[in-house]
Design an enzyme around this catalytic site. Sequence first.
Site, PDB file in Angstrom:
ATOM      1  N   GLU A 153      36.137  22.220  53.701  1.00 31.92           N
ATOM      2  CA  GLU A 153      37.223  22.370  54.666  1.00 31.92           C
ATOM      3  C   GLU A 153      36.940  23.517  55.626  1.00 31.92           C
ATOM      4  O   GLU A 153      36.271  24.493  55.277  1.00 31.92           O
ATOM      5  CB  GLU A 153      38.538  22.643  53.930  1.00 31.92           C
ATOM      6  N   CYS A 179      37.776  29.332  60.931  1.00 27.13           N
ATOM      7  CA  CYS A 179      37.442  29.816  59.588  1.00 27.13           C
ATOM      8  C   CYS A 179      36.560  28.756  58.941  1.00 27.13           C
ATOM      9  O   CYS A 179      37.010  27.632  58.722  1.00 27.13           O
ATOM     10  CB  CYS A 179      38.745  30.020  58.811  1.00 27.13           C
ATOM     11  N   CYS A 232      32.526  27.706  44.978  1.00 30.31           N
ATOM     12  CA  CYS A 232      32.108  29.110  45.008  1.00 30.31           C
ATOM     13  C   CYS A 232      31.782  29.548  43.585  1.00 30.31           C
ATOM     14  O   CYS A 232      32.433  29.118  42.633  1.00 30.31           O
ATOM     15  CB  CYS A 232      33.235  29.982  45.564  1.00 30.31           C
ATOM     16  N   CYS A 250      36.618  34.454  41.413  1.00 29.05           N
ATOM     17  CA  CYS A 250      37.741  35.397  41.498  1.00 29.05           C
ATOM     18  C   CYS A 250      38.979  34.714  40.905  1.00 29.05           C
ATOM     19  O   CYS A 250      39.229  33.533  41.144  1.00 29.05           O
ATOM     20  CB  CYS A 250      37.993  35.823  42.943  1.00 29.05           C
ATOM     21  N   CYS A 278      41.776  32.913  43.173  1.00 27.50           N
ATOM     22  CA  CYS A 278      41.340  32.092  44.305  1.00 27.50           C
ATOM     23  C   CYS A 278      41.130  30.644  43.858  1.00 27.50           C
ATOM     24  O   CYS A 278      40.409  30.382  42.901  1.00 27.50           O
ATOM     25  CB  CYS A 278      40.043  32.655  44.881  1.00 27.50           C
ATOM     26  N   CYS A 316      44.477  31.605  53.062  1.00 28.45           N
ATOM     27  CA  CYS A 316      43.397  32.234  52.299  1.00 28.45           C
ATOM     28  C   CYS A 316      43.422  31.822  50.837  1.00 28.45           C
ATOM     29  O   CYS A 316      44.461  31.877  50.187  1.00 28.45           O
ATOM     30  CB  CYS A 316      43.559  33.747  52.311  1.00 28.45           C
TER      31      CYS A 316
HETATM   32  N1  SAH Z   1      33.779  34.891  49.250  1.00 34.50           N
HETATM   33  C1  SAH Z   1      34.146  35.648  50.427  1.00 34.50           C
HETATM   34  C2  SAH Z   1      34.794  34.771  51.442  1.00 34.50           C
HETATM   35  C3  SAH Z   1      36.176  34.247  51.058  1.00 34.50           C
HETATM   36  S1  SAH Z   1      37.220  34.893  52.254  1.00 34.50           S
HETATM   37  C4  SAH Z   1      35.003  36.820  50.026  1.00 34.50           C
HETATM   38  O1  SAH Z   1      35.376  36.891  48.875  1.00 34.50           O
HETATM   39  O2  SAH Z   1      35.239  37.683  50.855  1.00 34.50           O
HETATM   40  C5  SAH Z   1      38.747  34.547  51.717  1.00 34.50           C
HETATM   41  C6  SAH Z   1      39.607  35.774  51.495  1.00 34.50           C
HETATM   42  O3  SAH Z   1      40.814  35.297  50.945  1.00 34.50           O
HETATM   43  C7  SAH Z   1      38.984  36.730  50.483  1.00 34.50           C
HETATM   44  O4  SAH Z   1      39.311  38.051  50.763  1.00 34.50           O
HETATM   45  C8  SAH Z   1      39.654  36.248  49.240  1.00 34.50           C
HETATM   46  O5  SAH Z   1      39.630  37.208  48.210  1.00 34.50           O
HETATM   47  C9  SAH Z   1      41.039  35.965  49.735  1.00 34.50           C
HETATM   48  N2  SAH Z   1      41.815  35.117  48.837  1.00 34.50           N
HETATM   49  C10 SAH Z   1      41.335  34.278  47.890  1.00 34.50           C
HETATM   50  N3  SAH Z   1      42.350  33.691  47.245  1.00 34.50           N
HETATM   51  C11 SAH Z   1      43.498  34.165  47.783  1.00 34.50           C
HETATM   52  C12 SAH Z   1      44.871  33.904  47.553  1.00 34.50           C
HETATM   53  N4  SAH Z   1      45.259  33.033  46.620  1.00 34.50           N
HETATM   54  N5  SAH Z   1      45.772  34.568  48.295  1.00 34.50           N
HETATM   55  C13 SAH Z   1      45.377  35.420  49.261  1.00 34.50           C
HETATM   56  N6  SAH Z   1      44.101  35.690  49.537  1.00 34.50           N
HETATM   57  C14 SAH Z   1      43.157  35.067  48.811  1.00 34.50           C
END
Ligand code: SAH
Length: 361
Positions: free
Chosen positions: A95, A108, A115, A119, A122, A338
Amino acid sequence: MAAALPIDLADLELSAVEQALADAGLPRFRARQVFHWIYRKGVTDFASMTNLPRDLRVRLAERFRISTPLLVHEARSVDGTRKFLFQLDDGKRIESVYIPDTPKQTFCISSQVGCAMDCDFCLTGKMGFARNLTPAEITGQVRVLAKETGLLDKPFNIVLMGMGEPLHNYDAVMASMRTLAEEQGLAVSPRRVTLSTVGVLPAMEKLASEPLMPNLAVSLHATTNATRDKIAPINRKYPLEALLEACRRFPLKRRNRITFEYVLLDGVNDTPDDAHRLVRLLGDIKAKVNLLPLNAAPGIPYQRPSDDRVNTFAQILADHHITVSVRKSRGRDIRAACGQLIVEGQKKSTGRRLAEAIEAV
Ligand code: SAH
């Protein structure tokens, strides 16, 4: 013997397109024109490249192809955000999101299918890792979004904040950035690109010596190793001190700063003590902080803090002269916000179950 598949020009940087043409006995200088058609005009059918001699168009079509991720679905949010679902050659799906008027126009884009960083908050992480995207699949998302949004000839920003960890697919991501920066293509200056990483240190150090360097965003998310170990497991390999030391050493142009992203999880990393620790940790780094109140979802074992808690946290940073913003979640109604990018029907069943659970709410 089976015929070799034609070379995919969308996977090659300009210099490699030149070489591919030369290797096929075709004039090298035509590569720039082909590049212009693909990236600036959004044309991938050789027959339509009307400023090339007719016989050259035929010979190009015999030897080469130009792949584009197949756009299979688009969802539009009430706030103008648009989410694009692509199908790749092997059937896998990714996406990308268009976020308009922030005040800039932003794409984006994804760097991997799924991934590997896992985390804990996420949804993409919950899918697991399927594979890296190729340069053609990374730049292809930008080509399609630029065409669909009418921005082929207009400025836009790119954030590598879709699915995947861009520094875990380093070579393809950097090749894509060089291709997107080409003058005869989309001419996206690296100043308009932000790469977001959870802190893959060796790759971050390599990035520091790239001639063409995007802006850096670091997903920090915690102020102690104990908490970060739990919510961003890469921390067990590259702990906070090492990550911040790499940030300190990261070369920044004048007036440029590293963006630290900090997802706020209710009761986990959002206390005033955390905010004060964050101030201390960032003390000698040219930093700004982007707070991301959690986009909650079924299957994610955390809650979004109240607006009061978010504001208190932000105020402490601001009181200590740290530039802070709170990310407004765009496109939550279409699951484009995000950490909400997840695609159904992929290998890992947890991902599918989660996606189904979310569809149901
Ligand atoms: N892997 C990279 C790129 C992902 S960017 C990174 O970790 O930076 C996406 C951003 O959204 C990251 O900062 C990630 O931690 C954040 N993110 C992931 N899940 C989220 C959620 N459920 N709510 C808000 N932010 C989230």
